[in-house]
Design a protein around this motif. Structure first.
Motif, PDB file in Angstrom:
ATOM      1  N   SER A   2     -25.469  42.762  36.876  1.00 16.09           N
ATOM      2  CA  SER A   2     -26.265  42.951  35.663  1.00 16.09           C
ATOM      3  C   SER A   2     -26.740  44.393  35.570  1.00 16.09           C
ATOM      4  CB  SER A   2     -27.469  42.012  35.668  1.00 16.09           C
ATOM      5  OG  SER A   2     -27.045  40.682  35.620  1.00 16.09           O
ATOM      6  N   HIS A   3     -26.854  44.860  34.355  1.00 11.85           N
ATOM      7  CA  HIS A   3     -27.250  46.244  34.097  1.00 11.85           C
ATOM      8  C   HIS A   3     -28.610  46.564  34.727  1.00 11.85           C
ATOM      9  CE1 HIS A   3     -26.743  49.982  31.993  1.00 11.85           C
ATOM     10  NE2 HIS A   3     -27.921  49.859  31.441  1.00 11.85           N
ATOM     11  N   TYR A   4     -29.592  45.695  34.562  1.00 15.09           N
ATOM     12  CA  TYR A   4     -30.928  45.985  35.083  1.00 15.09           C
ATOM     13  C   TYR A   4     -30.941  46.081  36.606  1.00 15.09           C
ATOM     14  CZ  TYR A   4     -32.016  41.181  36.629  1.00 15.09           C
ATOM     15  OH  TYR A   4     -32.032  39.982  37.282  1.00 15.09           O
ATOM     16  N   ILE A   5     -30.066  45.351  37.277  1.00  9.10           N
ATOM     17  CA  ILE A   5     -30.015  45.405  38.734  1.00  9.10           C
ATOM     18  C   ILE A   5     -29.523  46.775  39.199  1.00  9.10           C
ATOM     19  CG2 ILE A   5     -28.862  44.456  40.773  1.00  9.10           C
ATOM     20  CD1 ILE A   5     -28.919  41.728  39.327  1.00  9.10           C
ATOM     21  N   LYS A   6     -28.576  47.335  38.464  1.00  8.28           N
ATOM     22  CA  LYS A   6     -28.088  48.679  38.795  1.00  8.28           C
ATOM     23  C   LYS A   6     -29.162  49.726  38.517  1.00  8.28           C
ATOM     24  CE  LYS A   6     -25.485  51.079  36.113  1.00  8.28           C
ATOM     25  NZ  LYS A   6     -24.495  51.587  35.206  1.00  8.28           N
ATOM     26  N   GLU A   7     -29.864  49.589  37.404  1.00 14.22           N
ATOM     27  CA  GLU A   7     -30.856  50.582  36.997  1.00 14.22           C
ATOM     28  C   GLU A   7     -32.177  50.434  37.761  1.00 14.22           C
ATOM     29  OE1 GLU A   7     -30.162  53.096  34.881  1.00 14.22           O
ATOM     30  OE2 GLU A   7     -28.140  52.320  34.599  1.00 14.22           O
ATOM     31  N   PHE A   8     -32.515  49.206  38.152  1.00 11.22           N
ATOM     32  CA  PHE A   8     -33.773  48.924  38.847  1.00 11.22           C
ATOM     33  C   PHE A   8     -33.492  48.032  40.066  1.00 11.22           C
ATOM     34  CE2 PHE A   8     -34.970  49.922  34.539  1.00 11.22           C
ATOM     35  CZ  PHE A   8     -36.059  50.766  34.709  1.00 11.22           C
ATOM     36  N   PRO A   9     -32.891  48.583  41.107  1.00 14.41           N
ATOM     37  CA  PRO A   9     -32.508  47.755  42.253  1.00 14.41           C
ATOM     38  C   PRO A   9     -33.694  47.095  42.960  1.00 14.41           C
ATOM     39  CG  PRO A   9     -32.156  50.088  42.718  1.00 14.41           C
ATOM     40  CD  PRO A   9     -32.524  49.976  41.275  1.00 14.41           C
ATOM     41  N   ASP A  10     -34.893  47.601  42.750  1.00 13.29           N
ATOM     42  CA  ASP A  10     -36.079  47.014  43.376  1.00 13.29           C
ATOM     43  C   ASP A  10     -36.809  46.013  42.472  1.00 13.29           C
ATOM     44  OD1 ASP A  10     -36.993  48.930  41.560  1.00 13.29           O
ATOM     45  OD2 ASP A  10     -38.669  49.549  42.821  1.00 13.29           O
ATOM     46  N   TYR A  11     -36.241  45.741  41.289  1.00 10.71           N
ATOM     47  CA  TYR A  11     -36.901  44.803  40.369  1.00 10.71           C
ATOM     48  C   TYR A  11     -37.026  43.438  41.031  1.00 10.71           C
ATOM     49  CZ  TYR A  11     -38.241  42.662  35.950  1.00 10.71           C
ATOM     50  OH  TYR A  11     -38.933  42.003  34.957  1.00 10.71           O
ATOM     51  N   ASP A  12     -38.175  42.810  40.877  1.00 11.97           N
ATOM     52  CA  ASP A  12     -38.517  41.635  41.679  1.00 11.97           C
ATOM     53  C   ASP A  12     -38.394  40.287  40.974  1.00 11.97           C
ATOM     54  OD1 ASP A  12     -40.657  42.072  39.979  1.00 11.97           O
ATOM     55  OD2 ASP A  12     -42.184  41.922  41.540  1.00 11.97           O
ATOM     56  N   ALA A  13     -37.647  40.214  39.891  1.00 12.16           N
ATOM     57  CA  ALA A  13     -37.462  38.939  39.183  1.00 12.16           C
ATOM     58  C   ALA A  13     -36.224  39.038  38.297  1.00 12.16           C
ATOM     59  CB  ALA A  13     -38.683  38.638  38.320  1.00 12.16           C
ATOM     60  N   ASP A  24     -30.942  46.122  28.070  1.00  9.44           N
ATOM     61  CA  ASP A  24     -30.985  47.494  27.560  1.00  9.44           C
ATOM     62  C   ASP A  24     -31.657  48.424  28.561  1.00  9.44           C
ATOM     63  OD1 ASP A  24     -30.430  49.285  25.367  1.00  9.44           O
ATOM     64  OD2 ASP A  24     -32.568  49.263  24.875  1.00  9.44           O
ATOM     65  N   SER A  25     -31.655  48.035  29.815  1.00 12.34           N
ATOM     66  CA  SER A  25     -32.375  48.765  30.854  1.00 12.34           C
ATOM     67  C   SER A  25     -31.774  50.142  31.108  1.00 12.34           C
ATOM     68  CB  SER A  25     -32.357  47.964  32.157  1.00 12.34           C
ATOM     69  OG  SER A  25     -32.915  46.692  31.961  1.00 12.34           O
ATOM     70  N   TRP A  26     -32.658  51.089  31.349  1.00  6.76           N
ATOM     71  CA  TRP A  26     -32.267  52.462  31.643  1.00  6.76           C
ATOM     72  C   TRP A  26     -33.184  52.984  32.732  1.00  6.76           C
ATOM     73  CZ3 TRP A  26     -28.457  55.576  31.534  1.00  6.76           C
ATOM     74  CH2 TRP A  26     -28.629  56.956  31.620  1.00  6.76           C
ATOM     75  N   HIS A  27     -32.633  53.601  33.766  1.00  9.91           N
ATOM     76  CA  HIS A  27     -33.408  54.002  34.943  1.00  9.91           C
ATOM     77  C   HIS A  27     -34.524  55.001  34.657  1.00  9.91           C
ATOM     78  CE1 HIS A  27     -30.251  57.101  34.883  1.00  9.91           C
ATOM     79  NE2 HIS A  27     -31.174  57.874  35.396  1.00  9.91           N
ATOM     80  N   ASN A  28     -34.485  55.703  33.559  1.00 12.48           N
ATOM     81  CA  ASN A  28     -35.563  56.642  33.226  1.00 12.48           C
ATOM     82  C   ASN A  28     -36.787  55.939  32.633  1.00 12.48           C
ATOM     83  OD1 ASN A  28     -34.196  58.853  34.171  1.00 12.48           O
ATOM     84  ND2 ASN A  28     -33.438  59.475  32.186  1.00 12.48           N
ATOM     85  N   SER A  33     -35.564  46.291  30.309  1.00 13.75           N
ATOM     86  CA  SER A  33     -35.856  45.879  28.938  1.00 13.75           C
ATOM     87  C   SER A  33     -34.670  45.126  28.347  1.00 13.75           C
ATOM     88  CB  SER A  33     -36.174  47.095  28.069  1.00 13.75           C
ATOM     89  OG  SER A  33     -35.058  47.958  28.010  1.00 13.75           O
ATOM     90  N   LEU A  34     -34.984  44.376  27.309  1.00 11.78           N
ATOM     91  CA  LEU A  34     -33.990  43.653  26.513  1.00 11.78           C
ATOM     92  C   LEU A  34     -34.103  44.139  25.080  1.00 11.78           C
ATOM     93  CD1 LEU A  34     -34.707  40.063  27.882  1.00 11.78           C
ATOM     94  CD2 LEU A  34     -32.755  41.506  28.466  1.00 11.78           C
ATOM     95  N   PHE A  35     -32.990  44.107  24.351  1.00 12.88           N
ATOM     96  CA  PHE A  35     -32.999  44.577  22.958  1.00 12.88           C
ATOM     97  C   PHE A  35     -32.241  43.601  22.072  1.00 12.88           C
ATOM     98  CE2 PHE A  35     -31.277  47.268  19.491  1.00 12.88           C
ATOM     99  CZ  PHE A  35     -32.486  47.617  18.914  1.00 12.88           C
ATOM    100  N   ASN A  36     -32.808  43.348  20.903  1.00 14.28           N
ATOM    101  CA  ASN A  36     -32.155  42.540  19.880  1.00 14.28           C
ATOM    102  C   ASN A  36     -31.859  43.467  18.707  1.00 14.28           C
ATOM    103  OD1 ASN A  36     -31.920  40.979  17.395  1.00 14.28           O
ATOM    104  ND2 ASN A  36     -32.441  39.213  18.651  1.00 14.28           N
TER     105      ASN A  36
END
Length: 93
Positions: A2-13, A24-28, A33-36
């Motif tokens: 998943s994109h968020y896992i690559k951008e935020f490897p320490d994300y806890d959920a 729509d996650s971005w490491h900066n 985040s999610l986007f509709n």
């Protein structure tokens, strides 16, 4: 992966799964985040652990002005995904 896992490897959920929303996650950014794109809604998903958050609440929902980000409108901040889902439903009527 998943994109968020690559951008935020320490994300806890895991990110919530919401119809019409894409990762729509971005490491900066400070959190995933999610986007509709249909309704220009952005859902920031803060860390589950409050100690790692930049905001007080877990979920922050905005209506985005695609052409001028200064005009983004806060819809709801909540720790409850159910509250966020209700707000999305109301925003998309």
């Amino acid at each position: 992966m998943s994109h968020y896992i690559k951008e935020f490897p320490d994300y806890d959920a895991p990110l919530p799964t919401l119809e019409g929303f894409v990762d729509d996650s971005w490491h900066n950014d400070t959190c995933p985040s999610l986007f509709n794109a249909t309704y220009n809604l952005k859902l920031w998903c803060e860390y589950a652990n409050p100690e790692f958050r930049q905001s007080d609440k877990r979920f922050i929902l905005y209506s985005q002005d695609i052409e001028e980000s200064l005009n983004d409108v806060l819809i709801l901040e909540s720790d409850s995904l159910d509250d966020i889902k209700k707000a999305i439903e109301e925003a998309t009527l």
